[in-house]
Design a protein around this motif. Structure first.
Motif, PDB file in Angstrom:
ATOM      1  N   ARG B  68       0.848  -1.194   0.000  1.00 26.13           N
ATOM      2  CA  ARG B  68       0.000   0.000   0.000  1.00 26.13           C
ATOM      3  C   ARG B  68       0.883   1.245   0.000  1.00 26.13           C
ATOM      4  O   ARG B  68       1.753   1.383   0.851  1.00 26.13           O
ATOM      5  CB  ARG B  68      -0.913   0.005   1.231  1.00 26.13           C
ATOM      6  CG  ARG B  68      -1.911  -1.148   1.250  1.00 26.13           C
ATOM      7  CD  ARG B  68      -2.557  -1.269   2.619  1.00 26.13           C
ATOM      8  NE  ARG B  68      -3.295  -2.519   2.737  1.00 26.13           N
ATOM      9  CZ  ARG B  68      -4.597  -2.645   2.485  1.00 26.13           C
ATOM     10  NH1 ARG B  68      -5.294  -1.603   2.127  1.00 26.13           N
ATOM     11  NH2 ARG B  68      -5.203  -3.808   2.588  1.00 26.13           N
ATOM     12  N   LEU B  69       0.579   2.160  -0.924  1.00 27.84           N
ATOM     13  CA  LEU B  69       1.424   3.329  -1.159  1.00 27.84           C
ATOM     14  C   LEU B  69       0.973   4.549  -0.367  1.00 27.84           C
ATOM     15  O   LEU B  69      -0.213   4.886  -0.356  1.00 27.84           O
ATOM     16  CB  LEU B  69       1.374   3.675  -2.654  1.00 27.84           C
ATOM     17  CG  LEU B  69       2.033   4.977  -3.103  1.00 27.84           C
ATOM     18  CD1 LEU B  69       3.548   4.870  -3.011  1.00 27.84           C
ATOM     19  CD2 LEU B  69       1.620   5.319  -4.537  1.00 27.84           C
ATOM     20  N   GLY B  70       1.929   5.196   0.291  1.00 29.09           N
ATOM     21  CA  GLY B  70       1.650   6.485   0.928  1.00 29.09           C
ATOM     22  C   GLY B  70       2.788   7.449   0.641  1.00 29.09           C
ATOM     23  O   GLY B  70       3.939   7.031   0.475  1.00 29.09           O
ATOM     24  N   PHE B  71       2.469   8.742   0.571  1.00 30.56           N
ATOM     25  CA  PHE B  71       3.492   9.744   0.274  1.00 30.56           C
ATOM     26  C   PHE B  71       3.177  11.037   1.009  1.00 30.56           C
ATOM     27  O   PHE B  71       2.025  11.461   1.067  1.00 30.56           O
ATOM     28  CB  PHE B  71       3.539  10.016  -1.234  1.00 30.56           C
ATOM     29  CG  PHE B  71       4.578  11.039  -1.625  1.00 30.56           C
ATOM     30  CD1 PHE B  71       5.928  10.726  -1.577  1.00 30.56           C
ATOM     31  CD2 PHE B  71       4.208  12.316  -2.025  1.00 30.56           C
ATOM     32  CE1 PHE B  71       6.891  11.662  -1.923  1.00 30.56           C
ATOM     33  CE2 PHE B  71       5.157  13.259  -2.375  1.00 30.56           C
ATOM     34  CZ  PHE B  71       6.506  12.925  -2.332  1.00 30.56           C
ATOM     35  N   ILE B  72       4.218  11.622   1.583  1.00 32.84           N
ATOM     36  CA  ILE B  72       4.084  12.884   2.327  1.00 32.84           C
ATOM     37  C   ILE B  72       5.169  13.856   1.868  1.00 32.84           C
ATOM     38  O   ILE B  72       6.297  13.447   1.627  1.00 32.84           O
ATOM     39  CB  ILE B  72       4.303  12.637   3.849  1.00 32.84           C
ATOM     40  CG1 ILE B  72       3.156  11.848   4.448  1.00 32.84           C
ATOM     41  CG2 ILE B  72       4.527  13.927   4.596  1.00 32.84           C
ATOM     42  CD1 ILE B  72       1.964  12.695   4.807  1.00 32.84           C
ATOM     43  N   THR B  73       4.794  15.110   1.767  1.00 33.15           N
ATOM     44  CA  THR B  73       5.795  16.166   1.566  1.00 33.15           C
ATOM     45  C   THR B  73       5.693  17.160   2.711  1.00 33.15           C
ATOM     46  O   THR B  73       4.585  17.535   3.105  1.00 33.15           O
ATOM     47  CB  THR B  73       5.528  16.925   0.249  1.00 33.15           C
ATOM     48  OG1 THR B  73       5.650  16.028  -0.831  1.00 33.15           O
ATOM     49  CG2 THR B  73       6.521  18.045   0.057  1.00 33.15           C
ATOM     50  N   THR B  74       6.834  17.568   3.217  1.00 33.53           N
ATOM     51  CA  THR B  74       6.833  18.646   4.210  1.00 33.53           C
ATOM     52  C   THR B  74       8.060  19.525   3.986  1.00 33.53           C
ATOM     53  O   THR B  74       9.081  19.047   3.485  1.00 33.53           O
ATOM     54  CB  THR B  74       6.820  18.095   5.649  1.00 33.53           C
ATOM     55  OG1 THR B  74       6.884  19.191   6.561  1.00 33.53           O
ATOM     56  CG2 THR B  74       7.998  17.175   5.928  1.00 33.53           C
ATOM     57  N   ASN B  75       7.957  20.796   4.341  1.00 34.02           N
ATOM     58  CA  ASN B  75       9.120  21.674   4.207  1.00 34.02           C
ATOM     59  C   ASN B  75       9.691  22.048   5.574  1.00 34.02           C
ATOM     60  O   ASN B  75      10.488  22.967   5.670  1.00 34.02           O
ATOM     61  CB  ASN B  75       8.758  22.948   3.415  1.00 34.02           C
ATOM     62  CG  ASN B  75       7.853  23.875   4.189  1.00 34.02           C
ATOM     63  OD1 ASN B  75       7.079  23.420   5.018  1.00 34.02           O
ATOM     64  ND2 ASN B  75       7.935  25.162   3.919  1.00 34.02           N
ATOM     65  N   SER B  76       9.296  21.308   6.588  1.00 34.26           N
ATOM     66  CA  SER B  76       9.793  21.615   7.931  1.00 34.26           C
ATOM     67  C   SER B  76      11.099  20.865   8.211  1.00 34.26           C
ATOM     68  O   SER B  76      11.223  19.694   7.885  1.00 34.26           O
ATOM     69  CB  SER B  76       8.744  21.214   8.973  1.00 34.26           C
ATOM     70  OG  SER B  76       9.264  21.454  10.259  1.00 34.26           O
ATOM     71  N   ASN B  77      12.068  21.569   8.819  1.00 34.59           N
ATOM     72  CA  ASN B  77      13.303  20.927   9.259  1.00 34.59           C
ATOM     73  C   ASN B  77      13.226  20.480  10.713  1.00 34.59           C
ATOM     74  O   ASN B  77      14.178  19.901  11.240  1.00 34.59           O
ATOM     75  CB  ASN B  77      14.477  21.907   9.137  1.00 34.59           C
ATOM     76  CG  ASN B  77      14.984  21.989   7.721  1.00 34.59           C
ATOM     77  OD1 ASN B  77      15.179  20.969   7.068  1.00 34.59           O
ATOM     78  ND2 ASN B  77      15.177  23.200   7.242  1.00 34.59           N
ATOM     79  N   ASP B  78      12.116  20.760  11.339  1.00 34.75           N
ATOM     80  CA  ASP B  78      11.961  20.470  12.758  1.00 34.75           C
ATOM     81  C   ASP B  78      11.890  18.952  12.986  1.00 34.75           C
ATOM     82  O   ASP B  78      11.143  18.239  12.319  1.00 34.75           O
ATOM     83  CB  ASP B  78      10.665  21.136  13.247  1.00 34.75           C
ATOM     84  CG  ASP B  78      10.388  20.819  14.690  1.00 34.75           C
ATOM     85  OD1 ASP B  78      11.105  21.374  15.532  1.00 34.75           O
ATOM     86  OD2 ASP B  78       9.478  20.005  14.953  1.00 34.75           O
ATOM     87  N   GLU B  79      12.663  18.480  13.955  1.00 36.63           N
ATOM     88  CA  GLU B  79      12.762  17.036  14.202  1.00 36.63           C
ATOM     89  C   GLU B  79      11.399  16.430  14.527  1.00 36.63           C
ATOM     90  O   GLU B  79      11.037  15.356  14.020  1.00 36.63           O
ATOM     91  CB  GLU B  79      13.737  16.795  15.361  1.00 36.63           C
ATOM     92  CG  GLU B  79      14.278  15.401  15.403  1.00 36.63           C
ATOM     93  CD  GLU B  79      15.357  15.240  16.455  1.00 36.63           C
ATOM     94  OE1 GLU B  79      15.156  14.417  17.358  1.00 36.63           O
ATOM     95  OE2 GLU B  79      16.384  15.941  16.370  1.00 36.63           O
ATOM     96  N   GLY B  80      10.648  17.136  15.367  1.00 37.29           N
ATOM     97  CA  GLY B  80       9.325  16.633  15.753  1.00 37.29           C
ATOM     98  C   GLY B  80       8.387  16.555  14.553  1.00 37.29           C
ATOM     99  O   GLY B  80       7.635  15.584  14.386  1.00 37.29           O
ATOM    100  N   ALA B  81       8.432  17.574  13.684  1.00 36.13           N
ATOM    101  CA  ALA B  81       7.567  17.592  12.497  1.00 36.13           C
ATOM    102  C   ALA B  81       7.951  16.462  11.536  1.00 36.13           C
ATOM    103  O   ALA B  81       7.087  15.853  10.903  1.00 36.13           O
ATOM    104  CB  ALA B  81       7.677  18.944  11.804  1.00 36.13           C
ATOM    105  N   LEU B  82       9.256  16.173  11.435  1.00 34.17           N
ATOM    106  CA  LEU B  82       9.694  15.099  10.532  1.00 34.17           C
ATOM    107  C   LEU B  82       9.261  13.729  11.073  1.00 34.17           C
ATOM    108  O   LEU B  82       8.852  12.854  10.300  1.00 34.17           O
ATOM    109  CB  LEU B  82      11.219  15.147  10.350  1.00 34.17           C
ATOM    110  CG  LEU B  82      11.733  16.384   9.593  1.00 34.17           C
ATOM    111  CD1 LEU B  82      13.258  16.436   9.611  1.00 34.17           C
ATOM    112  CD2 LEU B  82      11.228  16.406   8.148  1.00 34.17           C
ATOM    113  N   ARG B  83       9.331  13.554  12.400  1.00 33.90           N
ATOM    114  CA  ARG B  83       8.846  12.288  12.996  1.00 33.90           C
ATOM    115  C   ARG B  83       7.339  12.157  12.761  1.00 33.90           C
ATOM    116  O   ARG B  83       6.848  11.074  12.435  1.00 33.90           O
ATOM    117  CB  ARG B  83       9.130  12.263  14.501  1.00 33.90           C
ATOM    118  CG  ARG B  83      10.591  12.057  14.847  1.00 33.90           C
ATOM    119  CD  ARG B  83      10.751  11.889  16.367  1.00 33.90           C
ATOM    120  NE  ARG B  83      12.112  12.149  16.781  1.00 33.90           N
ATOM    121  CZ  ARG B  83      13.109  11.278  16.659  1.00 33.90           C
ATOM    122  NH1 ARG B  83      12.884  10.089  16.146  1.00 33.90           N
ATOM    123  NH2 ARG B  83      14.321  11.595  17.053  1.00 33.90           N
TER     124      ARG B  83
END
Lengths: 466, 459
Positions: B68-83
């Protein structure tokens, strides 16, 4: 959000010159199914602040996704540094006079919470079923694609001269694509919709079944369609094609930055540029019917939007302005400054562009054509500053002796915008927004819509020569 | 931050995301992390309008959980946001329906770091960007009939990392300077159609010459469009300028060499691998490793697969079909290094630094002038503004900045001339291919090509 807004106010308040601070968060989700397989299942978040300063009449711009006080101040310094470098090269200094049209307060459009709360499972099931039904809609359909997109926008726009607004809106879109084959030839059929608001704004003009039927019929009809005969023809333009004409052929030529560069509309305010039947507008609201895809209560300079009459009674009435161009022309801004993302500076862009309904009946309009075309199915277009435009159409039918007949292959139509509008001799009573799944490209994308009634005019149809 | 520090940050954050994903449920995952720094100056109409400074990081996280495919994009460098993004991508994937064909790249034999950063372009100042922007404008306005609608000069430095749960990480860095000008020619009586040109170089020493070449090309194009009049209506030979060759023939060949389009029934070249599909005079190839064309420089693809030069059409034969990991698995072949895209989207499929040229059979020896003489009477299309359906091959549009040839010589520029035809026929009906390949904006290269059978409609 309150903490970010306070921080933006602090940064804006400390700047020693005119400053615009624009926070923008965009969250989009895309669900796609192609030939029975998931082609896209994604969620995207972009968030940041764009800062624009005006120093010695010169713009500087910088952006950051660092929301700390230090991060925002560093971005402000970068914008200032960029402006300073350009001040000696800038010939005509920019002056931004105050305006009463600056937006203050909350501008939260309906549909935002409701669409966010609708379970993703339901949306995905709609997409999966639509693709399956489209793939099975006719024996000639070999493959299909259905894609759903929803874009949640949240912005806070502050300026040192008083704009302080918080905007929220959502724009959903649906696309249907069918690939048909008769064993030797292949053809592509489309249908799509886009709006501003909740899930139901997608179905104001057509139901799920109608989208599927339209896309399938489009592909099947093109498989057996002959090429059109090229030449100057009398045509009926559908509301979506009227929208494309308004946007591509007229709208771009009256964007004040193009006007200042010498577009064909320069110096023509008050002059007759179209048939007296034509009233053409660009609006941040959704007149006549709800849900237009380019609704925008506040632009990206913090200016309240309005309905701007571009052509009234056939005469050119206004250009489309940002604050800088409005000052240059000595008029009020029209709320047309738009930026795609936080890292983009605002440009003059359209919103919802249309021709107002007339008084004619479509049947009577068709009956008045001996040899021409009914043109629908917009496929994008371009226009020059000269007003010469071209756009494609893939749902085109022959009109002979006052009756709509067989489909022909996709065509490109062309002409000079204002000459075409002068040739308009009938406008129908109907009205439809029908370009809401499209984006305008002008360096940056912009979400726009366009539409109108049916319109009868003359233009050049590209086709086969013997 | 300098680009080495940025690369370290991207590598650290990619590793953090992959580690976070591995602690949840078993999945195939890859992360593309990129950072772009840009300085840009814009000139509009008769004056400089704005100068901008942007620096943005972006993370694209793909996770395949039990097919099953999932994809996310984010522009945050924040460790919590990346987790949190790593957590969300697997939630998104659970909504999806499974497919055995959703795959990430297997570990290649070799992988590593690739760099195209001229030390003189590693850093750039706002002052230098302003000075070069002035040069772009000065060069365009050497002829006082030219009106610049918009011109830009920018410096860009990009670092990117592709980290994959199959145990490999690739990284790259590139610095370029790019410029662009769009405008028209104007006299008291006339305004021409707009045209545009521009370029991009990886070395500071190349800026001046390349800037002069491309901007003088723009200037000549719009000035030569003055005095335009209506052409004639006919069906027959047309000479395609390299820009129109890339738009029409290049774009069409690229679309029909996509494995995904073959699988989806969107190409009539399906089942024609190693068959003749075009004139024997035609060659089309891609070269993502050509550093001199930085627009398409790509040492590894969007999925981390190593890239290489591919001959798509050789002597008219369909010689190559491109695959990303998804289409390759569906076809039962290996991916070809043609996954395109950045951190904002799932990998697509396409080609980099596309080139069109004459084959050995064509013995392309004719100069551009000789091709004009061979056309004798007819239309030369500089810029095609219209629609092309890559599935049916039908195309129809307006010939912009184009001109008429009479008695073997350039005669007059044209206005309101429409062209239509079918691209499957166009690639078969090549009469002659020019000897000189011209580099065009965007990095594509092509010669003039004389083709037969187009419908030309003049108002």
């Amino acid at each position: 959000m309150a903490a970010i807004r306070d921080l933006l106010r602090q940064v804006c308040g400390r700047a020693g010159h005119w400053t615009e601070v624009r926070y923008h968060r965009r969250q989009s989700r895309v669900l796609g199914v192609r030939k029975g397989e998931v082609s896209e299942m994604s969620s995207k978040h972009y968030e940041g602040v764009g800062l624009r300063v005006l120093i010695d009449g010169t713009w500087g711009f910088a952006s950051t996704s660092d929301f700390t006080k230090q991060g925002l101040e560093a971005a402000l310094k970068a914008a200032e540094q960029m402006a300073w470098q350009l001040t000696t090269r800038k010939k005509e200094k920019v002056h931004i006079p105050s305006t009463k049209k600056l937006a203050k307060g909350e501008f939260w459009l309906p549909g935002f919470e409701e669409l966010n709360a609708k379970p993703m499972e339901e949306k995905f099931e709609f997409v999966r079923m639509s693709e399956e039904r489209l793939r099975k809609a006719a024996p000639q359909i070999e493959a299909a694609l259905c894609q759903y997109t929803e874009v949640f926008e949240e912005k806070m726009i502050l300026t040192t001269d008083g704009a302080d607004s918080h905007l929220r809106l959502v724009r959903p879109e649906l696309r249907f694509l069918a690939i048909g084959s008769d064993g030797t030839k292949r053809a592509t059929g489309y249908d799509s919709v886009g709006g501003t608001g909740g899930w139901e704004c997608l179905f104001l003009n057509r139901s799920q079944e109608q989208f599927i039927d339209n896309a399938a019929a489009n592909a099947v009809n093109l498989l057996k369609a002959p090429q059109a005969d090229g030449g100057r023809k009398k045509v009926i333009l559908s509301p979506s094609m009227v929208g494309l004409l308004c946007h591509e052929a007229i709208g771009h030529t009256v964007e004040a930055d193009f006007v200042n560069a010498g577009s064909v509309a320069a110096g023509k305010i008050g002059f007759e540029v179209a048939s007296p039947l034509v009233n053409l507008c660009d609006s941040g609201q959704s007149e006549f019917t709800e849900g237009a895809g380019g609704i925008l209560p506040v632009d990206d300079e913090g200016v309240l939007t309005e309905r701007t009459y571009i052509i009234k009674g056939g005469k050119l009435a206004s250009y489309l302005h940002n604050r800088e161009s409005a000052a240059h022309h000595g008029v009020e801004p029209t709320g047309n400054a738009r930026a795609w993302e936080f890292s983009d500076e605002p440009l003059i862009r359209m919103r919802n562009t249309y021709i107002e309904p007339g008084t004619s009946k479509l049947d009577d309009m068709v009956a008045g054509i001996e040899d021409g075309y009914y043109i629908d199915g917009p496929q994008g277009g371009q226009a020059d500053a000269t007003g010469e435009f071209m756009f494609g159409a893939n749902k085109v039918r022959r009109i002979r002796n006052g009756k709509i007949g067989e489909y022909v292959q996709s065509v490109t139509v062309s002409g000079n915008a204002f000459e075409v509008l002068k040739s308009v001799d009938a406008i129908s009573k109907d009205f439809k927004w029908d370009l809401g799944s499209g984006h305008c490209g002008k360096g940056q994308p912009a979400k726009v819509d366009a539409g109108g009634p049916f319109l009868r005019c003359e233009l050049l149809v590209g086709g086969a020569q013997k | 931050m300098n680009h080495q520090d940025i690369l370290k940050m991207l590598l650290k954050n990619s590793e953090l995301i992959l580690n976070e994903l591995s602690t949840k449920e078993p999945a195939q995952s890859d992360v593309i992390a990129s950072h772009s720094s840009e300085l840009r100056v814009v000139f509009e109409h008769k004056d400089f309008s704005v100068s901008t400074s942007n620096a943005t990081a972006m993370y694209g996280i793909r996770s395949i959980v039990n097919g099953r495919l999932g994809f996310i994009t984010t522009n945050s460098n924040d460790e919590g946001a990346l987790r949190a993004a790593a957590h969300e991508v697997q939630q998104v994937a659970r909504l999806s329906t499974p497919s055995p064909h959703h795959q990430i790249a297997t570990r290649p034999e070799s992988f590593g770091h690739f760099e195209s950063v001229d030390t003189k372009l590693a850093e750039f100042s706002p002052r230098e960007v302003c000075e070069y922007a002035e040069k772009v404008v000065h060069e365009a306005l050497r002829d006082n009939r030219v009106s610049v609608d918009r011109a830009e000069f920018s410096w860009n430095r990009t670092e990117w990392v592709l980290a994959n749960s199959n145990g490999f990480t690739q990284s790259a860095a590139q610095a370029t300077c790019s410029w662009f000008v769009m405008g028209m020619a104007r006299t008291e009586k006339e305004v021409t159609s707009f045209d545009y040109d521009g370029g991009s170089v990886p070395l500071k020493s190349e800026i001046d010459n390349e800037l002069e070449r491309t901007i003088s090309g723009f200037r000549d194009s719009v000035v030569c469009s003055l005095g335009a009049r209506k052409g004639k209506t006919y069906k027959g030979p047309v000479l395609l300028h390299p820009s129109a060759v890339l738009d029409l023939i290049g774009g069409f060949v690229a679309a029909n060499c996509s494995g995904l389009r073959h699988q989806d029934g969107m190409s009539s070249w399906k089942g024609k691998f190693r068959h003749q599909v075009a004139s024997e005079k035609l060659n089309v190839y891609e070269d993502p490793l050509d550093r001199k064309r930085p627009e398409g420089w790509m040492p590894f693809d969007r999925e981390g697969v190593m890239t290489s030069r591919h001959n798509l059409i050789q002597d008219g034969f369909l010689n190559f079909i491109a695959h990303n990991c998804f289409s390759a698995h569906r076809e039962g072949v290996q991916p070809t290094g043609n996954a395109l895209g950045g951190a904002r989207s799932l990998p697509s499929l396409g080609f980099s630094n596309l080139s069109v040229g004459g084959s050995r059979v064509s013995q392309a020896r004719m100069t551009d002038d000789e091709l004009v003489r061979k056309l004798h009477n007819g239309l030369v299309i500089k810029r095609f503004s219209g629609n092309s359906d890559m599935t049916s091959g039908h195309f129809s549009g307006v010939a912009k900045n184009s001109w008429w040839v009479e008695n073997g010589a350039r005669s007059f520029p044209v206005i309101e001339v429409m062209v239509a035809g079918n691209l499957f026929d166009v690639v078969q009906q090549i009469l002659d291919v020019g000897a000189i390949q011209h580099k065009m904006i965007g990095g594509g290269m092509a010669p003039y090509i004389l083709v037969d059978g187009l419908s030309v409609t003049s108002a």
